[in-house]
Design an enzyme around this catalytic site. Structure first.
Site, PDB file in Angstrom:
ATOM      1  N   ILE A   1      21.593  52.263  23.963  1.00  0.00           N
ATOM      2  CA  ILE A   1      22.787  51.817  24.696  1.00  0.00           C
ATOM      3  C   ILE A   1      23.797  51.094  23.779  1.00  0.00           C
ATOM      4  O   ILE A   1      23.437  50.617  22.718  1.00  0.00           O
ATOM      5  CB  ILE A   1      22.396  50.917  25.894  1.00  0.00           C
ATOM      6  CG1 ILE A   1      21.554  49.721  25.453  1.00  0.00           C
ATOM      7  CG2 ILE A   1      21.656  51.732  26.951  1.00  0.00           C
ATOM      8  CD1 ILE A   1      21.248  48.742  26.568  1.00  0.00           C
ATOM      9  N   PRO A   2      25.056  51.022  24.226  1.00  0.00           N
ATOM     10  CA  PRO A   2      26.120  50.412  23.408  1.00  0.00           C
ATOM     11  C   PRO A   2      26.309  48.924  23.731  1.00  0.00           C
ATOM     12  O   PRO A   2      25.579  48.361  24.542  1.00  0.00           O
ATOM     13  CB  PRO A   2      27.348  51.205  23.838  1.00  0.00           C
ATOM     14  CG  PRO A   2      27.105  51.480  25.281  1.00  0.00           C
ATOM     15  CD  PRO A   2      25.618  51.606  25.461  1.00  0.00           C
ATOM     16  N   TRP A   3      27.347  48.340  23.119  1.00  0.00           N
ATOM     17  CA  TRP A   3      27.531  46.892  23.223  1.00  0.00           C
ATOM     18  C   TRP A   3      28.493  46.462  24.311  1.00  0.00           C
ATOM     19  O   TRP A   3      28.689  45.266  24.529  1.00  0.00           O
ATOM     20  CB  TRP A   3      27.997  46.309  21.891  1.00  0.00           C
ATOM     21  CG  TRP A   3      29.119  47.072  21.205  1.00  0.00           C
ATOM     22  CD1 TRP A   3      28.969  47.941  20.165  1.00  0.00           C
ATOM     23  CD2 TRP A   3      30.525  47.056  21.500  1.00  0.00           C
ATOM     24  NE1 TRP A   3      30.181  48.459  19.795  1.00  0.00           N
ATOM     25  CE2 TRP A   3      31.159  47.925  20.604  1.00  0.00           C
ATOM     26  CE3 TRP A   3      31.306  46.377  22.437  1.00  0.00           C
ATOM     27  CZ2 TRP A   3      32.531  48.155  20.608  1.00  0.00           C
ATOM     28  CZ3 TRP A   3      32.670  46.601  22.454  1.00  0.00           C
ATOM     29  CH2 TRP A   3      33.272  47.481  21.551  1.00  0.00           C
TER      30      TRP A   3
ATOM     31  N   LYS B   1      16.548  50.736  23.310  1.00  0.00           N
ATOM     32  CA  LYS B   1      17.133  49.971  22.197  1.00  0.00           C
ATOM     33  C   LYS B   1      18.564  49.551  22.548  1.00  0.00           C
ATOM     34  O   LYS B   1      19.441  50.393  22.733  1.00  0.00           O
ATOM     35  CB  LYS B   1      17.183  50.814  20.922  1.00  0.00           C
ATOM     36  CG  LYS B   1      17.609  49.961  19.727  1.00  0.00           C
ATOM     37  CD  LYS B   1      17.996  50.783  18.525  1.00  0.00           C
ATOM     38  CE  LYS B   1      19.455  51.157  18.520  1.00  0.00           C
ATOM     39  NZ  LYS B   1      20.401  50.017  18.485  1.00  0.00           N
ATOM     40  N   PRO B   2      18.801  48.221  22.620  1.00  0.00           N
ATOM     41  CA  PRO B   2      20.191  47.774  22.824  1.00  0.00           C
ATOM     42  C   PRO B   2      20.992  47.875  21.528  1.00  0.00           C
ATOM     43  O   PRO B   2      20.418  48.088  20.456  1.00  0.00           O
ATOM     44  CB  PRO B   2      20.025  46.309  23.245  1.00  0.00           C
ATOM     45  CG  PRO B   2      18.729  45.872  22.626  1.00  0.00           C
ATOM     46  CD  PRO B   2      17.852  47.107  22.538  1.00  0.00           C
TER      47      PRO B   2
ATOM     48  N   THR C   1      31.106  59.246  20.768  1.00  0.00           N
ATOM     49  CA  THR C   1      31.006  60.696  20.700  1.00  0.00           C
ATOM     50  C   THR C   1      30.426  61.114  19.351  1.00  0.00           C
ATOM     51  O   THR C   1      29.621  62.053  19.264  1.00  0.00           O
ATOM     52  CB  THR C   1      32.396  61.319  20.929  1.00  0.00           C
ATOM     53  OG1 THR C   1      32.800  60.964  22.258  1.00  0.00           O
ATOM     54  CG2 THR C   1      32.384  62.827  20.795  1.00  0.00           C
TER      55      THR C   1
ATOM     56  N   GLU D   1      26.323  59.958  27.457  1.00  0.00           N
ATOM     57  CA  GLU D   1      27.508  59.327  28.066  1.00  0.00           C
ATOM     58  C   GLU D   1      28.355  58.804  26.920  1.00  0.00           C
ATOM     59  O   GLU D   1      28.005  57.818  26.283  1.00  0.00           O
ATOM     60  CB  GLU D   1      27.092  58.163  28.974  1.00  0.00           C
ATOM     61  CG  GLU D   1      26.161  58.545  30.104  1.00  0.00           C
ATOM     62  CD  GLU D   1      26.865  59.246  31.251  1.00  0.00           C
ATOM     63  OE1 GLU D   1      28.107  59.372  31.203  1.00  0.00           O
ATOM     64  OE2 GLU D   1      26.177  59.688  32.172  1.00  0.00           O
TER      65      GLU D   1
ATOM     66  N   CYS E   1      34.397  52.371  28.375  1.00  0.00           N
ATOM     67  CA  CYS E   1      34.524  53.790  28.061  1.00  0.00           C
ATOM     68  C   CYS E   1      35.515  54.484  28.984  1.00  0.00           C
ATOM     69  O   CYS E   1      36.201  55.412  28.593  1.00  0.00           O
ATOM     70  CB  CYS E   1      33.165  54.461  28.182  1.00  0.00           C
ATOM     71  SG  CYS E   1      32.364  54.088  29.758  1.00  0.00           S
TER      72      CYS E   1
ATOM     73  N   GLN F   1      34.889  46.055  15.049  1.00  0.00           N
ATOM     74  CA  GLN F   1      35.669  46.626  16.145  1.00  0.00           C
ATOM     75  C   GLN F   1      37.118  46.121  16.091  1.00  0.00           C
ATOM     76  O   GLN F   1      38.053  46.869  16.330  1.00  0.00           O
ATOM     77  CB  GLN F   1      35.008  46.294  17.486  1.00  0.00           C
ATOM     78  CG  GLN F   1      35.683  46.935  18.695  1.00  0.00           C
ATOM     79  CD  GLN F   1      35.772  48.450  18.591  1.00  0.00           C
ATOM     80  OE1 GLN F   1      34.997  49.088  17.875  1.00  0.00           O
ATOM     81  NE2 GLN F   1      36.728  49.047  19.277  1.00  0.00           N
TER      82      GLN F   1
ATOM     83  N   GLU G   1      40.266  57.409  21.007  1.00  0.00           N
ATOM     84  CA  GLU G   1      39.747  56.229  21.705  1.00  0.00           C
ATOM     85  C   GLU G   1      39.893  54.999  20.801  1.00  0.00           C
ATOM     86  O   GLU G   1      39.375  54.985  19.694  1.00  0.00           O
ATOM     87  CB  GLU G   1      38.270  56.441  22.051  1.00  0.00           C
ATOM     88  CG  GLU G   1      37.705  55.329  22.903  1.00  0.00           C
ATOM     89  CD  GLU G   1      36.214  55.506  23.192  1.00  0.00           C
ATOM     90  OE1 GLU G   1      35.463  55.826  22.267  1.00  0.00           O
ATOM     91  OE2 GLU G   1      35.817  55.299  24.353  1.00  0.00           O
TER      92      GLU G   1
HETATM   93  P1  NAD Z   1      27.737  53.697  18.873  1.00  0.00           P
HETATM   94  O1  NAD Z   1      27.611  55.152  19.106  1.00  0.00           O
HETATM   95  O2  NAD Z   1      28.146  53.222  17.547  1.00  0.00           O
HETATM   96  O3  NAD Z   1      26.339  52.987  19.163  1.00  0.00           O
HETATM   97  C1  NAD Z   1      25.664  53.146  20.398  1.00  0.00           C
HETATM   98  C2  NAD Z   1      24.193  52.921  20.179  1.00  0.00           C
HETATM   99  O4  NAD Z   1      23.686  53.957  19.350  1.00  0.00           O
HETATM  100  C3  NAD Z   1      23.843  51.610  19.483  1.00  0.00           C
HETATM  101  O5  NAD Z   1      22.674  51.097  20.068  1.00  0.00           O
HETATM  102  C4  NAD Z   1      23.589  52.049  18.048  1.00  0.00           C
HETATM  103  O6  NAD Z   1      22.708  51.202  17.345  1.00  0.00           O
HETATM  104  C5  NAD Z   1      22.955  53.417  18.254  1.00  0.00           C
HETATM  105  N1  NAD Z   1      23.068  54.342  17.141  1.00  0.00           N
HETATM  106  C6  NAD Z   1      23.958  54.330  16.118  1.00  0.00           C
HETATM  107  N2  NAD Z   1      23.730  55.379  15.283  1.00  0.00           N
HETATM  108  C7  NAD Z   1      22.687  56.058  15.802  1.00  0.00           C
HETATM  109  C8  NAD Z   1      22.001  57.252  15.422  1.00  0.00           C
HETATM  110  N3  NAD Z   1      22.344  57.947  14.337  1.00  0.00           N
HETATM  111  N4  NAD Z   1      20.980  57.684  16.192  1.00  0.00           N
HETATM  112  C9  NAD Z   1      20.638  57.010  17.304  1.00  0.00           C
HETATM  113  N5  NAD Z   1      21.235  55.869  17.720  1.00  0.00           N
HETATM  114  C10 NAD Z   1      22.262  55.408  16.981  1.00  0.00           C
HETATM  115  O7  NAD Z   1      28.688  53.174  20.035  1.00  0.00           O
HETATM  116  P2  NAD Z   1      29.185  51.692  20.288  1.00  0.00           P
HETATM  117  O8  NAD Z   1      30.231  51.391  19.290  1.00  0.00           O
HETATM  118  O9  NAD Z   1      28.019  50.764  20.408  1.00  0.00           O
HETATM  119  O10 NAD Z   1      29.801  51.805  21.757  1.00  0.00           O
HETATM  120  C11 NAD Z   1      31.095  52.190  22.001  1.00  0.00           C
HETATM  121  C12 NAD Z   1      31.141  53.630  22.455  1.00  0.00           C
HETATM  122  O11 NAD Z   1      30.334  53.810  23.613  1.00  0.00           O
HETATM  123  C13 NAD Z   1      32.532  54.041  22.870  1.00  0.00           C
HETATM  124  O12 NAD Z   1      32.838  55.291  22.324  1.00  0.00           O
HETATM  125  C14 NAD Z   1      32.441  54.121  24.394  1.00  0.00           C
HETATM  126  O13 NAD Z   1      33.370  54.979  24.977  1.00  0.00           O
HETATM  127  C15 NAD Z   1      31.037  54.561  24.591  1.00  0.00           C
HETATM  128  N6  NAD Z   1      30.555  54.250  25.938  1.00  0.00           N
HETATM  129  C16 NAD Z   1      30.423  55.273  26.848  1.00  0.00           C
HETATM  130  C17 NAD Z   1      29.996  55.010  28.153  1.00  0.00           C
HETATM  131  C18 NAD Z   1      29.854  56.116  29.169  1.00  0.00           C
HETATM  132  O14 NAD Z   1      29.246  55.889  30.222  1.00  0.00           O
HETATM  133  N7  NAD Z   1      30.373  57.297  28.903  1.00  0.00           N
HETATM  134  C19 NAD Z   1      29.693  53.698  28.529  1.00  0.00           C
HETATM  135  C20 NAD Z   1      29.837  52.690  27.588  1.00  0.00           C
HETATM  136  C21 NAD Z   1      30.263  52.979  26.289  1.00  0.00           C
END
Ligand code: NAD
Length: 496
Positions: A175-177, A201-202, A255, A275, A309, A356, A406
């Site tokens: 999940i994301p932050w 994993k958060p 993405t 997502e 998002c 960010q 984005e």
């Molecule tokens: P991110 O993709 O950088 O990280 C998300 C998670 O993935 C984190 O826990 C990170 O540690 C992990 N991660 C990073 N690299 C990885 C890899 N190679 N393999 C597996 N896991 C990995 O995203 P972010 O910056 O934390 O979050 C922001 C993004 O999330 C934005 O693009 C936002 O639009 C999206 N988001 C989408 C939704 C939705 O429901 N569609 C909801 C919330 C956030």
């Protein structure tokens, strides 16, 4: 209420136009939250030291102070967590009668409610979002997701009439932050209701509420290994994704990482829901209630620092009311309070991380270079921490990067349109398709727009409304699969 001079000593900044009265600071108490100095990994119902022996800091983005340190899980830790989840799936959870499973999920929901204040404080400290958001939205909605899916656990035959639903096994969830506790709830609740076990994993910048959730899960008496919560960055996430004993990946994030995951699981039997990002179009027609629409736009992009998002980051305004709407928006953002996330009056909190903030600043420069006009209300931001004032870009073209990409910050690109067909074409002209909003007085126009727009959710005369019973998810580069509602059960079952 007191004269605005009263807030001089606080970390809260009221923007220009604040010539009369403002609210006294009303900070939530930091001491109502208990945060350990160090967190280990929650595996098999216990706290385990990481085999890497490594820990990393999580900081308060509003002050840059260290809050706590958390363990970095390596491949050996991921193996342990997945092994515990597999064992729990085969020995206890997978065999447990559904109505018994439901009791645990209800219990988790109730404990979240009991600890709501503490969770909200930790969410705002760790993530930078205003306490009003974490207290009134994130935490109650997280509890509601557990309540909602607890209700489905023993009713799967009604969810899928004439079909037999069986669980998948071990779900790896990443999940994301931006909504740390809520995203954990979105992922864990349907997985448990359908009889799966979990390794979650958060994000590395916001691990604390997920670790609090681990304490809640322990308190609920959930059998060991059913939910394992491990911390780390991308490498840890990648080890979960590539683990051969993981049957399903549920990912929310960018993405870019979504594409890496899709490539990693191609050719395996793993199921996946992704997502991903978004660039929502919010559309104001000339017949809309303009004040209400402006408030909806503000809510859609600024109240959570644009860290959403589905944030309405592209605004399309019908040409005849463009001037009026831009003036109203400028007036309104000048009255927003930027500052201390723990202050109950704060509208815009801190940007989640330095990285960010740099990304947002990069886009502010790109916008200017592309020839857009930038508007930010004059304000002095706190010296420590990561901050970005609410920003409007006008004189923007559809092809500009600030319209297409984005930004994930409090930055709104404003464009005009003349006809329904034109705005539908422009709204759909995006690599993303997560959400959209329409503001109009005409019901027929709403139906026309919702039918023709390629977005997973289209809000009409409102924005950013969520309910556990409503599915959420995107088209195109916003990912696939739905979370929430009846649809949210589907990715966690095999149907016969
Ligand atoms: P991110 O993709 O950088 O990280 C998300 C998670 O993935 C984190 O826990 C990170 O540690 C992990 N991660 C990073 N690299 C990885 C890899 N190679 N393999 C597996 N896991 C990995 O995203 P972010 O910056 O934390 O979050 C922001 C993004 O999330 C934005 O693009 C936002 O639009 C999206 N988001 C989408 C939704 C939705 O429901 N569609 C909801 C919330 C956030």
């Amino acid at each position: 209420m007191a004269k605005s001079t009263a807030r001089k000593k606080t970390n809260t900044v009221r923007l220009k136009f604040d010539t009369s009265w403002s609210y006294d600071p009303a900070p939530e108490s930091r001491s109502a939250a208990s945060i350990s100095k160090q967190y280990d990994l929650f595996i098999n119902g216990e706290w385990k030291k990481p085999s890497s022996k490594k820990y990393f800091y999580t900081i308060n983005p509003a002050t840059e102070e260290k809050i706590s340190e958390v363990a970095e899980a390596n491949q050996a830790d991921v193996n342990l967590a997945v092994g515990a989840a597999r064992q729990a799936y085969e020995k206890t959870w997978g065999k447990m009668p559904a109505k018994e499973r439901a009791k645990y999920i209800f219990r988790i929901a109730r404990i979240i409610q009991e600890k709501a204040r503490e969770l909200a404080i930790i969410e705002s400290l760790d993530g930078g979002k205003p306490i009003r958001e974490s207290r009134d939205f994130d935490v109650p909605t997280a509890a509601n997701h557990f309540f909602y899916y607890a209700g489905w656990a023993d009713k799967l035959e009604y969810a899928f009439p004439n079909r037999k639903a069986s669980s998948l096994g071990v779900a790896g969830q990443i999940i994301p932050w931006n909504f740390p506790l809520l995203m954990a709830a979105w992922k864990i609740a349907p997985a448990l209701a359908t009889g799966n076990t979990v390794v979650l994993k958060p994000a590395e910048t916001t691990p604390l509420t997920a670790l609090k959730l681990a304490e809640i899960i322990q308190e609920s008496g959930l059998p060991p290994g059913v939910v394992n919560i491990i911390t780390g960055a991308g490498q840890t996430g990648s080890s979960i994704v590539n683990h051969p004993e993981v049957d399903k990946i549920a990912f929310t994030g960018s993405t870019e990482v979504g594409k890496i995951i899709q490539r990693a699981i191609a050719g395996t039997n793993k199921k996946a829901t992704l997502e991903l990002g978004g660039k929502a179009a919010n559309i104001i027609f000339e017949d809309a209630p303009l004040d209400q629409a402006v408030e909806g736009v503000i809510n859609g992009i600024f109240f959570n620092q644009g860290h959403v998002c589905c944030a309405g980051s592209r605004l399309y305004v019908q040409e005849s009311v463009m001037k009026q709407v831009v003036r109203k928006l400028k007036d309104r953002i000048a009255s927003l309070i930027v500052g201390d996330p723990l202050d109950k009056n704060t509208d815009i909190g801190a940007i989640n991380s330095k990285q960010q903030l740099q990304n947002i600043q990069k886009y502010l420069e790109i916008g200017k270079k592309e020839g857009a006009e930038i508007y930010q209300p004059s304000c002095s931001l706190p010296r420590k921490g990561f901050w970005c004032p609410p920003t409007l870009f006008t004189n923007v073209a559809q092809s500009n990067r600030v319209t297409q990409e984005e930004i994930f910050g409090p930055v709104l690109a404003i464009l005009s349109f003349r006809t329904d067909d034109e705005v539908i074409e422009k709204a759909n002209n995006s690599p993303y398709g997560l959400s959209a909003g329409v503001w109009t007085d005409k019901g027929s126009r709403i139906f026309n727009m919702t039918r023709r727009m390629r977005a997973g959710v289209v809000w009409a005369n409102t924005f950013n409304k969520f309910d556990p019973a409503s599915p959420f998810g995107g088209y195109k580069e916003s990912g696939f699969g739905r979370e929430g509602g009846l649809h949210g059960l589907l990715p966690y079952v095999n149907l016969k």
